[in-house]
Enzyme design. Structure first.
Site, PDB file in Angstrom:
ATOM      1  N   ARG A  64       2.488 -21.556   7.980  1.00  0.00           N
ATOM      2  CA  ARG A  64       3.342 -20.486   7.431  1.00  0.00           C
ATOM      3  C   ARG A  64       3.715 -20.799   5.981  1.00  0.00           C
ATOM      4  O   ARG A  64       3.779 -19.921   5.127  1.00  0.00           O
ATOM      5  CB  ARG A  64       4.610 -20.281   8.283  1.00  0.00           C
ATOM      6  CG  ARG A  64       5.574 -19.316   7.626  1.00  0.00           C
ATOM      7  CD  ARG A  64       6.723 -18.774   8.497  1.00  0.00           C
ATOM      8  NE  ARG A  64       7.137 -19.618   9.585  1.00  0.00           N
ATOM      9  CZ  ARG A  64       7.923 -20.697   9.453  1.00  0.00           C
ATOM     10  NH1 ARG A  64       8.394 -21.060   8.273  1.00  0.00           N
ATOM     11  NH2 ARG A  64       8.239 -21.410  10.524  1.00  0.00           N
ATOM     12  N   TYR A 116       5.134   5.650  -2.471  1.00  0.00           N
ATOM     13  CA  TYR A 116       4.475   5.598  -1.166  1.00  0.00           C
ATOM     14  C   TYR A 116       5.524   5.858  -0.070  1.00  0.00           C
ATOM     15  O   TYR A 116       6.650   5.355  -0.158  1.00  0.00           O
ATOM     16  CB  TYR A 116       3.837   4.216  -0.997  1.00  0.00           C
ATOM     17  CG  TYR A 116       3.237   3.976   0.352  1.00  0.00           C
ATOM     18  CD1 TYR A 116       2.058   4.621   0.730  1.00  0.00           C
ATOM     19  CD2 TYR A 116       3.846   3.118   1.267  1.00  0.00           C
ATOM     20  CE1 TYR A 116       1.508   4.415   1.981  1.00  0.00           C
ATOM     21  CE2 TYR A 116       3.290   2.903   2.515  1.00  0.00           C
ATOM     22  CZ  TYR A 116       2.124   3.559   2.869  1.00  0.00           C
ATOM     23  OH  TYR A 116       1.583   3.347   4.102  1.00  0.00           O
ATOM     24  N   ASP A 188       3.758  -0.899  -8.426  1.00  0.00           N
ATOM     25  CA  ASP A 188       2.827  -0.847  -7.297  1.00  0.00           C
ATOM     26  C   ASP A 188       1.488  -0.347  -7.845  1.00  0.00           C
ATOM     27  O   ASP A 188       1.355   0.813  -8.232  1.00  0.00           O
ATOM     28  CB  ASP A 188       3.380   0.104  -6.221  1.00  0.00           C
ATOM     29  CG  ASP A 188       2.499   0.146  -4.976  1.00  0.00           C
ATOM     30  OD1 ASP A 188       1.284  -0.131  -5.081  1.00  0.00           O
ATOM     31  OD2 ASP A 188       3.028   0.476  -3.886  1.00  0.00           O
ATOM     32  N   LYS A 213      -5.922  -1.682   0.861  1.00  0.00           N
ATOM     33  CA  LYS A 213      -6.679  -0.605   0.221  1.00  0.00           C
ATOM     34  C   LYS A 213      -7.813  -1.199  -0.631  1.00  0.00           C
ATOM     35  O   LYS A 213      -8.717  -1.801  -0.073  1.00  0.00           O
ATOM     36  CB  LYS A 213      -5.713   0.262  -0.590  1.00  0.00           C
ATOM     37  CG  LYS A 213      -4.380   0.561   0.140  1.00  0.00           C
ATOM     38  CD  LYS A 213      -4.533   1.435   1.373  1.00  0.00           C
ATOM     39  CE  LYS A 213      -3.272   1.497   2.235  1.00  0.00           C
ATOM     40  NZ  LYS A 213      -2.041   1.857   1.579  1.00  0.00           N
TER      41      LYS A 213
HETATM   42  C1  LIG Z   1      -0.624   1.628   1.808  1.00  0.00           C
HETATM   43  C2  LIG Z   1       0.330   1.502   0.678  1.00  0.00           C
HETATM   44  C3  LIG Z   1       1.468   0.677   0.758  1.00  0.00           C
HETATM   45  C4  LIG Z   1       1.847  -0.064   2.034  1.00  0.00           C
HETATM   46  O1  LIG Z   1       0.916  -1.025   2.347  1.00  0.00           O
HETATM   47  P1  LIG Z   1       0.597  -1.509   3.865  1.00  0.00           P
HETATM   48  O2  LIG Z   1      -0.415  -2.561   3.619  1.00  0.00           O
HETATM   49  O3  LIG Z   1       0.090  -0.315   4.611  1.00  0.00           O
HETATM   50  O4  LIG Z   1       1.880  -2.003   4.418  1.00  0.00           O
HETATM   51  C5  LIG Z   1       2.276   0.562  -0.358  1.00  0.00           C
HETATM   52  N1  LIG Z   1       1.999   1.245  -1.491  1.00  0.00           N
HETATM   53  C6  LIG Z   1       0.936   2.058  -1.600  1.00  0.00           C
HETATM   54  C7  LIG Z   1       0.702   2.796  -2.874  1.00  0.00           C
HETATM   55  C8  LIG Z   1       0.064   2.211  -0.527  1.00  0.00           C
HETATM   56  O5  LIG Z   1      -0.983   3.047  -0.647  1.00  0.00           O
END
Ligand SMILES: *Cc1c(COP(=O)(O)O)cnc(C)c1O
Length: 411
Positions: A64, A116, A188, A213
């Site tokens: 961890r 998001y 982000d 993503k």
């Molecule tokens: C998918 C997404 C998140 C969240 O991520 P997870 O891996 O699904 O928890 C945050 N910001 C954006 C822009 C996203 O597309």
């Protein structure tokens, strides 16, 4: 010699100034020092032997806290985001949670309004319960200064491009205001990936990604990462990474690192495909409007040219179809190469209707104020051949609009 040393040619390339593709393949990817394995093994061991109390054999004690696969992935992300440090988490959402948890109760955050959905949910339903309050702004460049509360505001949260309308924020402009007040800026960068945009170069203090993503890119890992330069952030967020324990498995780190090695190839191809699809949509009589930062009709095209690599638009776009929600639903039903599904950033193309799927939780008036109309379709362009994506898009448009019996020229 163990490691990833590539001989410098004419003194032109030191490890520090290597280009993106070279770093994507080699950063954090040392050869195994004992076997010479070119690809690191997956270290599933949760614990690591010590020769005497407090003297581990190597760098590791308990998984961890740190493990070799996570270290490798974090080193690669730090190199690609021009950061000193990166910390990996079990999801993009866990990354957001840890950053918000690092703020003291009573702290205030200013955020763009079209974040998001999961980030919006965390801000309004979780952070607020712990005494951290978020103010959302639909035009943050204009009103960030007046939304800042002296001594209370600790973070400004930006998403650029936004989801699903692909609005852009001038990071440098926001950072200048925030830094005057001693406030950190988080970006982000999920929608563009570090190949297209490096927010730290524009003054952001922390860049976050849903690795799920583009970075992993194969729709088979859930993971997140934050990257930054500050030693004190490393100490604070690194402590919480271990203390909260929302960490990714070694296997997921290994898979995401493998995906990352082709990010530059995938991001370029996705941009080429999305640009072609956006232009075809724009030329179609069945389309009301197209949102894509890679083409000149985008209202903030100048920001894309300033902030994105070669003004690239990335693989995401959205458009309004004639014929309302029914046509939007039918379009996503009739595509054959684009799969109707949530998420984005994988090698396969996806499409969805935000008002009925990813953004259904937002009240209609708020949604429409942010440009998320019932007839909006969001597309994630993958790396298939562009001719097939174009043909698929055009046939689905024709069928969907014909089925809703809306002729050319009527909105
Ligand atoms: C998918 C997404 C998140 C969240 O991520 P997870 O891996 O699904 O928890 C945050 N910001 C954006 C822009 C996203 O597309």
């Amino acid at each position: 010699m163990v490691g990833t040393e590539i001989p410098a040619q004419n003194g032109a390339s030191t490890p520090q100034d290597r280009r993106f593709g070279t770093l994507a393949v080699h950063a954090g990817a040392p050869h195994d020092p004992t076997t010479g394995a070119v690809i690191a093994p997956i270290s599933l061991s949760t614990t690591f032997a010590q020769t005497s109390v407090g003297n581990p054999v190597g760098l590791y004690e308990y998984t961890r806290s740190s493990n070799p696969n996570r270290d490798h992935f974090e080193q690669a992300i730090a190199a690609l985001e021009h950061a000193k440090y990166a910390l990996a988490f079990s999801s993009g959402s866990a990354t957001t949670a840890v950053i918000l948890q690092s703020l003291a109760a009573g702290s205030h955050v200013v955020s763009v309004s079209d974040v998001y959905g999961g980030t919006h949910r965390y801000f309004t339903k979780v952070a607020s319960a712990h005494g951290v309050h978020v103010t959302f702004s639909p035009c943050i460049e204009l009103d960030v200064e007046e939304l800042i509360r002296p001594n209370e505001t600790k973070l400004v949260w930006i998403e650029s491009p936004s989801n699903p309308t692909l609005g852009l924020v001038d990071i440098e402009k926001i950072a200048a205001v925030a830094h005057r007040h001693g406030i950190l800026v988080v970006v982000d960068n999920t929608f563009l990936s570090p190949y297209v945009q490096n927010p730290l170069d524009h003054g952001a203090d922390i860049v976050v990604h849903s690795v799920t993503k583009y970075i992993n890119g194969h729709s088979d890992v859930l993971m997140g990462v934050a990257a930054f330069n500050s030693d004190s952030l490393k100490e604070r967020l690194g402590f919480l990474q271990n203390a909260i324990g929302a960490v990714p498995s070694p296997f997921d780190c290994w898979l995401a690192h493998r995906g990352l090695k082709t990010l530059h190839l995938r991001a370029r191809e996705a941009t080429t495909n999305a640009t072609a699809v956006a232009k075809a949509l724009e030329a179609s009589p069945h389309v009301i409007a197209v949102n894509y930062p890679g083409i000149d009709s985008h209202p903030q095209r100048a920001i894309a040219i300033k902030q994105h690599r070669q003004g690239m638009g990335g693989g995401m776009l959205s458009f309004r179809i004639k014929g309302g929600q029914e046509a939007a639903h039918l379009f996503c039903k009739y595509t054959k190469v684009f799969t109707l599904a949530e998420s984005l950033g994988g090698v396969e193309s996806l499409c969805e209707v935000p008002s009925s799927m990813t953004h259904a939780g937002i009240p209609k008036d708020q949604r429409e104020a942010a440009g998320v109309f019932d007839d909006l379709v969001r597309m994630s362009c993958g790396v298939e051949d562009v001719e097939d994506l174009l043909a698929d898009t055009l046939q689905a448009l024709d069928k969907a609009v014909a089925a809703t019996k809306v002729g050319n020229g009527t909105a």
